[in-house]
Every structure is written in C-alpha cells, then in structure tokens.
Design a protein around this motif. Sequence first.
Motif, PDB file in Angstrom:
ATOM      1  N   GLU A 373      43.308  37.127  33.447  1.00 27.40           N
ATOM      2  CA  GLU A 373      42.451  37.582  32.353  1.00 27.40           C
ATOM      3  C   GLU A 373      41.270  38.404  32.912  1.00 27.40           C
ATOM      4  O   GLU A 373      40.942  39.478  32.406  1.00 27.40           O
ATOM      5  CB  GLU A 373      41.960  36.355  31.556  1.00 27.40           C
ATOM      6  N   ILE A 374      40.660  37.879  33.965  1.00 24.98           N
ATOM      7  CA  ILE A 374      39.530  38.584  34.581  1.00 24.98           C
ATOM      8  C   ILE A 374      39.996  39.924  35.143  1.00 24.98           C
ATOM      9  O   ILE A 374      39.378  40.974  34.916  1.00 24.98           O
ATOM     10  CB  ILE A 374      38.905  37.714  35.713  1.00 24.98           C
ATOM     11  N   LEU A 375      41.114  39.900  35.883  1.00 28.19           N
ATOM     12  CA  LEU A 375      41.591  41.137  36.518  1.00 28.19           C
ATOM     13  C   LEU A 375      41.960  42.198  35.489  1.00 28.19           C
ATOM     14  O   LEU A 375      41.750  43.392  35.723  1.00 28.19           O
ATOM     15  CB  LEU A 375      42.811  40.856  37.414  1.00 28.19           C
ATOM     16  N   SER A 376      42.517  41.750  34.352  1.00 36.56           N
ATOM     17  CA  SER A 376      42.964  42.763  33.395  1.00 36.56           C
ATOM     18  C   SER A 376      41.870  43.180  32.410  1.00 36.56           C
ATOM     19  O   SER A 376      41.971  44.233  31.799  1.00 36.56           O
ATOM     20  CB  SER A 376      44.207  42.281  32.643  1.00 36.56           C
ATOM     21  N   SER A 377      40.806  42.379  32.287  1.00 37.62           N
ATOM     22  CA  SER A 377      39.815  42.777  31.279  1.00 37.62           C
ATOM     23  C   SER A 377      38.571  43.456  31.848  1.00 37.62           C
ATOM     24  O   SER A 377      37.786  44.024  31.092  1.00 37.62           O
ATOM     25  CB  SER A 377      39.408  41.582  30.416  1.00 37.62           C
ATOM     26  N   ILE A 378      38.377  43.388  33.171  1.00 38.02           N
ATOM     27  CA  ILE A 378      37.184  44.037  33.738  1.00 38.02           C
ATOM     28  C   ILE A 378      37.633  45.109  34.739  1.00 38.02           C
ATOM     29  O   ILE A 378      38.427  44.831  35.639  1.00 38.02           O
ATOM     30  CB  ILE A 378      36.272  43.020  34.471  1.00 38.02           C
ATOM     31  N   SER A 379      37.086  46.311  34.598  1.00 41.07           N
ATOM     32  CA  SER A 379      37.388  47.365  35.573  1.00 41.07           C
ATOM     33  C   SER A 379      36.350  47.304  36.690  1.00 41.07           C
ATOM     34  O   SER A 379      35.151  47.260  36.438  1.00 41.07           O
ATOM     35  CB  SER A 379      37.347  48.724  34.876  1.00 41.07           C
ATOM     36  N   PHE A 380      36.811  47.281  37.941  1.00 41.06           N
ATOM     37  CA  PHE A 380      35.895  47.295  39.100  1.00 41.06           C
ATOM     38  C   PHE A 380      36.631  47.888  40.297  1.00 41.06           C
ATOM     39  O   PHE A 380      37.865  48.007  40.270  1.00 41.06           O
ATOM     40  CB  PHE A 380      35.363  45.879  39.408  1.00 41.06           C
ATOM     41  N   GLY A 381      35.878  48.257  41.343  1.00 37.75           N
ATOM     42  CA  GLY A 381      36.488  48.935  42.488  1.00 37.75           C
ATOM     43  C   GLY A 381      37.576  48.118  43.154  1.00 37.75           C
ATOM     44  O   GLY A 381      38.714  48.558  43.333  1.00 37.75           O
ATOM     45  N   GLY A 382      37.250  46.903  43.540  1.00 38.28           N
ATOM     46  CA  GLY A 382      38.186  45.999  44.206  1.00 38.28           C
ATOM     47  C   GLY A 382      37.487  44.665  44.389  1.00 38.28           C
ATOM     48  O   GLY A 382      36.293  44.558  44.100  1.00 38.28           O
ATOM     49  N   GLY A 383      38.195  43.679  44.869  1.00 33.23           N
ATOM     50  CA  GLY A 383      37.515  42.386  45.030  1.00 33.23           C
ATOM     51  C   GLY A 383      38.447  41.306  45.497  1.00 33.23           C
ATOM     52  O   GLY A 383      39.512  41.581  46.057  1.00 33.23           O
ATOM     53  N   CYS A 384      38.063  40.064  45.267  1.00 31.47           N
ATOM     54  CA  CYS A 384      38.849  38.924  45.731  1.00 31.47           C
ATOM     55  C   CYS A 384      38.915  37.848  44.645  1.00 31.47           C
ATOM     56  O   CYS A 384      37.995  37.710  43.835  1.00 31.47           O
ATOM     57  CB  CYS A 384      38.212  38.243  46.938  1.00 31.47           C
ATOM     58  N   ILE A 385      40.002  37.100  44.704  1.00 27.52           N
ATOM     59  CA  ILE A 385      40.091  35.844  43.963  1.00 27.52           C
ATOM     60  C   ILE A 385      39.827  34.755  44.985  1.00 27.52           C
ATOM     61  O   ILE A 385      40.486  34.720  46.044  1.00 27.52           O
ATOM     62  CB  ILE A 385      41.514  35.648  43.375  1.00 27.52           C
ATOM     63  N   ASN A 386      38.881  33.903  44.722  1.00 25.36           N
ATOM     64  CA  ASN A 386      38.528  32.782  45.598  1.00 25.36           C
ATOM     65  C   ASN A 386      38.028  33.197  46.978  1.00 25.36           C
ATOM     66  O   ASN A 386      38.257  32.494  47.970  1.00 25.36           O
ATOM     67  CB  ASN A 386      39.701  31.796  45.734  1.00 25.36           C
ATOM     68  N   ASP A 387      37.403  34.355  47.079  1.00 23.47           N
ATOM     69  CA  ASP A 387      36.772  34.760  48.347  1.00 23.47           C
ATOM     70  C   ASP A 387      35.775  35.875  48.071  1.00 23.47           C
ATOM     71  O   ASP A 387      35.665  36.355  46.926  1.00 23.47           O
ATOM     72  CB  ASP A 387      37.827  35.226  49.355  1.00 23.47           C
ATOM     73  N   THR A 388      35.037  36.267  49.116  1.00 25.16           N
ATOM     74  CA  THR A 388      34.161  37.444  49.014  1.00 25.16           C
ATOM     75  C   THR A 388      34.416  38.355  50.217  1.00 25.16           C
ATOM     76  O   THR A 388      34.807  37.867  51.286  1.00 25.16           O
ATOM     77  CB  THR A 388      32.661  37.057  49.031  1.00 25.16           C
ATOM     78  N   LEU A 389      34.187  39.612  50.060  1.00 25.83           N
ATOM     79  CA  LEU A 389      34.254  40.664  51.097  1.00 25.83           C
ATOM     80  C   LEU A 389      35.608  40.882  51.770  1.00 25.83           C
ATOM     81  O   LEU A 389      35.834  41.935  52.355  1.00 25.83           O
ATOM     82  CB  LEU A 389      33.224  40.431  52.243  1.00 25.83           C
ATOM     83  N   TYR A 390      36.509  39.908  51.733  1.00 27.93           N
ATOM     84  CA  TYR A 390      37.694  39.950  52.587  1.00 27.93           C
ATOM     85  C   TYR A 390      38.638  41.113  52.281  1.00 27.93           C
ATOM     86  O   TYR A 390      39.387  41.534  53.156  1.00 27.93           O
ATOM     87  CB  TYR A 390      38.446  38.612  52.513  1.00 27.93           C
ATOM     88  N   HIS A 391      38.611  41.619  51.055  1.00 28.72           N
ATOM     89  CA  HIS A 391      39.522  42.721  50.727  1.00 28.72           C
ATOM     90  C   HIS A 391      39.219  43.957  51.551  1.00 28.72           C
ATOM     91  O   HIS A 391      40.098  44.762  51.828  1.00 28.72           O
ATOM     92  CB  HIS A 391      39.451  43.050  49.229  1.00 28.72           C
ATOM     93  N   ILE A 392      37.960  44.067  52.014  1.00 32.09           N
ATOM     94  CA  ILE A 392      37.573  45.301  52.713  1.00 32.09           C
ATOM     95  C   ILE A 392      38.178  45.371  54.119  1.00 32.09           C
ATOM     96  O   ILE A 392      38.306  46.441  54.706  1.00 32.09           O
ATOM     97  CB  ILE A 392      36.028  45.442  52.756  1.00 32.09           C
TER      98      ILE A 392
END
Length: 453
Positions: A373-392
């Motif tokens: 629900e969060i991923l499909s309803s909010i537009s943002f650059g990129g991110g993580c589920i259950n973490d921070t910064l790691y996608h970079i």
Amino acid sequence: MQTIVQQQKAWFKEGHTKSYSFRKEQLLTMKKMLSTFEKPILEALKFDLSKSEYEAYASEIAFLKSEIDHHLKQLKSWMEPQKVKAPLTHTGSKNFIMKEPYGTVLIIAPWNYPVQLALAPVIGAVAAGNTVIIKPSELTPTVSWVLKKMIEQYFPPAFIAVVEGDKEVTQELLDQPLDYIFFTGSVPVGRIIMEKAAKRLIPVTLELGGKSPAIVHKDASIDLAAKRIVWGKFTNAGQTCIAPDYLYVHHEVKAELMKSLQAYIQEFYSSNPLNNEEYTRIVNKAHFDRVAAYLDSGTIVSGGAVNERNQKIEPTILDQVSWQDPVMQEEIFGPILPILTYDSLEEVTGQITEKPKPLALYYFGESEEDQQEILSSISFGGGCINDTLYHIINPHLPFGGVGESGIGSYHGQASFDTFSHSKSITKQTTKFDQSFRYPGSSLGLSIMKRIFG
Ligand code: NAD
C-alpha cells in the motif's frame, strides 16, 4: 576555464576516450589513485567534517572502489550494441541501439560526502567514454584541494580536470558549451542549474534532496527499526541526502520506539557525543546556526546540546512537533529527528502525498499488504522496507529522485546509461527493396492496410 573545455572537446573529438581498453585502463587507474591517496583523503575528511576513519572509509572510499569493480565487471557488455526486434515493414534489416558518449561532462558536487559524490559520477562518465570536469564543493576546501591534486597526478586535464571554486565559478562553467551536466546538491540550486542548462539545451541529471520520511507501523520489529533509523539518521551527523528527515510512528508503539531510539543513540555515539571524536561535525557556522535553530521546535526528548566551538550538535529527538513548526518546513540536513504520531496509514499517505515527492522513504512493518500500500500510494525516489540507506549501496539499483527530489539516476548500469546517448540504428539490406513505401506503388495501400489493420 574556457581553455579546459576547449582542450577537452578537442581531445574527445580525437577519439581517445572511445575504446573499451582505454575506459578499462582509466577505471583501474582511478582505483589505484584511491588507494594511493587513501591517507590524504581520510585526513581531509577529518579536517573538513571531523568524519571518523570508519565512516569515511565505508561511505566514500569503499563505496567508490566497489562501484569501479562493478563497472569493470560489466563494462564490456554495457558497451555492446543492443539488438532489438523490428516490425514486418523492416524485413531484411538489422536494428540496434549504440551507446555513445556525450562528450564533455560537468560534474558539480556537494560537501556532505565530498569525495564519493564528486567521483561516483566520474566513474560512470569515464566508463561511458566522456571527458570530465569536476567542480567540488567550496565548503570542504581541504577535500577539494586533495581531489585536484590526485586527479592532476593521474589524469591529463584534457581528459579529467578539477575546477575549484564557489557559485561564481560554477556559473561561469555553466556558460561553457558543455555536453552534459550532472549536479548533486540542493533543490534551489538545482533550479538555477536547470535554467542555465536550458539556455543551451544541455541535458542534465539533478540529484537533489528534500524531506525523506521514515514510518514505523505498529507491527514493526521495533528494536531493529530503532537501531536502523538511528544509524541512517545520525551517520555523518544527519548530513546525508537520503537520511530519514523525520519519523512517523503509530501511537501504539511510540513509547517503545522512543526508548529504543535513545538507547541506540547512546550505544553508537556515547553519552557525550559532543566530545566523541568519531562523531561528525556540522560543515560550517552558517549550517550550524541553521540546524541549531530547529532545536526550538517541539519538545526535546533526548540530546539537544550543542558545542559552537567544534560545531557539533547532539543526536536529538524532538517530540510534539507539527507540520507548522520550522523544523518541518525544509530539509533538516542535521542530527535532529522530529517525531510525528499517527493513528492510520491513510493519514500518513495523505500527508506525505501533499508534499513534494521525497528522495527516499523508509517503511517499517511486517504486513506485506501495508508495505504494498505504501509503495503503490506514495511516489518517491527510492527507499527501503525495514531498513534505511541500504538501497543506495546496491549497484543494481538506480539511485535518483523524482519531482522536486531530482531528475535522472545513476550507480551501476544507470550511471553508464546516464552518461551515454542511445543512438538508434536501422541497418537496411541492399539485397532487395520493398516497393510498397514509395509513391505510385500499386500494392502500397493494400499492404499497409493488411499490416496495420
Ligand atoms: P548546494 O546546492 O548549496 O551546492 C552544491 C554545489 O552547487 C556546490 O558545488 C556549490 O558550489 C554549487 N552552487 C551553490 N550555489 C550555486 C549557485 N547559485 N549557482 C551555481 N552553483 C552553485 O548543496 P550543498 O549544500 O553542497 O549540499 C546539500 C544539498 O545537497 C542537500 O539539499 C542534499 O539533500 C543534497 N544532496 C543530494 C544528494 C543526492 O544524491 N540526491 C546527495 C548529497 C546531497
């Protein structure tokens, strides 16, 4: 400045940067350069930002080396022309996409990860066969000087050059006939860059910032969420473009989360962070004053002390904050974490989608349905589920913003693609010629109608 641009354009035209072997050689040279200059780089980061050796090595040098390794492994296949299918009308032809370098690229860097953010785009630009001018940030002058020295030692200025200076120098660079501009920095300056680029129709990538939320839902693993949020927020004293800017927490788990956040702040940064040599300082007095002023918003739950002399601000948690407070008006870019409380996820998505699209978003919660629900309803650059910064730090994930948080992306193949023009080619056969496309063809119309329906 004009001379450097002219030299680079001439050198590019002579074709030096085009071959695979040249590009590979330059990437290997960059890796060697980073090893040779490791000590001066770490010392400069200590001097300009008081970065600990661990943080500096991990987030600047190791990041760059791993990005170079990834490029070295994949470059040959990225450079191959990419065959594509063709419709019936093209029978007999071969169709492919060639990646060609733009030419002379300008890379404008900020001060918060002043080595990584200056050189990571250079890796992509060089891999794609361009010449490069780097404009480091003037706010980290020691790093800027080291960057200049090391690039001068390893590369001819007709290929890679560093031009030091402030906004006037940058503006002058922007008046040159460049072929691509890659900018990392703030949203207001991003606007200026794009306006300048528009005059000459120079393509741009804008890696910008903004307010990136972290959301902790009631079904999250609270202790782990706290640990990963503290790490993501207070690394580099919050001066990270993708740091969680503020935190939304479900009211049922707020007390538990607050307790864990405070415990991890103490564990990571000691009970006296202001005197902790491993804790980064705020880059300069103006930014120190700007961030310290946010301490007047809401109520301080933990931290809140400052040391003007060494420009450090304690990792701070603010409660009782509202969207009207100054701390919620712009990107904080410092070690202050405001907490907002919510009852339902709809409330959170409603609030966030009213604001400019964030560069990053971090959601903590176990339910797959809520994650979706969060991923499909909010537009943002990129991110993580259950973490921070790691996608970079995954080179297989393109990194960039959307809307006000940026245009375009890089890292891994996205870097190579960003600095390459995709040239589409139809290589036609001369063995036969289909006459239906020519005027006067008696069958032309009926064939077209059969093909296109
Ligand atoms: P900044 O926009 O002030 O400066 C960035 C660069 O632009 C510097 O090299 C500076 O000399 C130059 N510059 C400044 N003013 C200019 C002007 N008027 N005209 C032309 N050039 C100008 O940004 P900063 O303070 O160095 O960095 C912090 C900002 O960068 C934050 O907003 C942060 O979110 C963002 N950022 C984004 C990323 C990302 O990857 N998306 C990474 C790091 C930082």
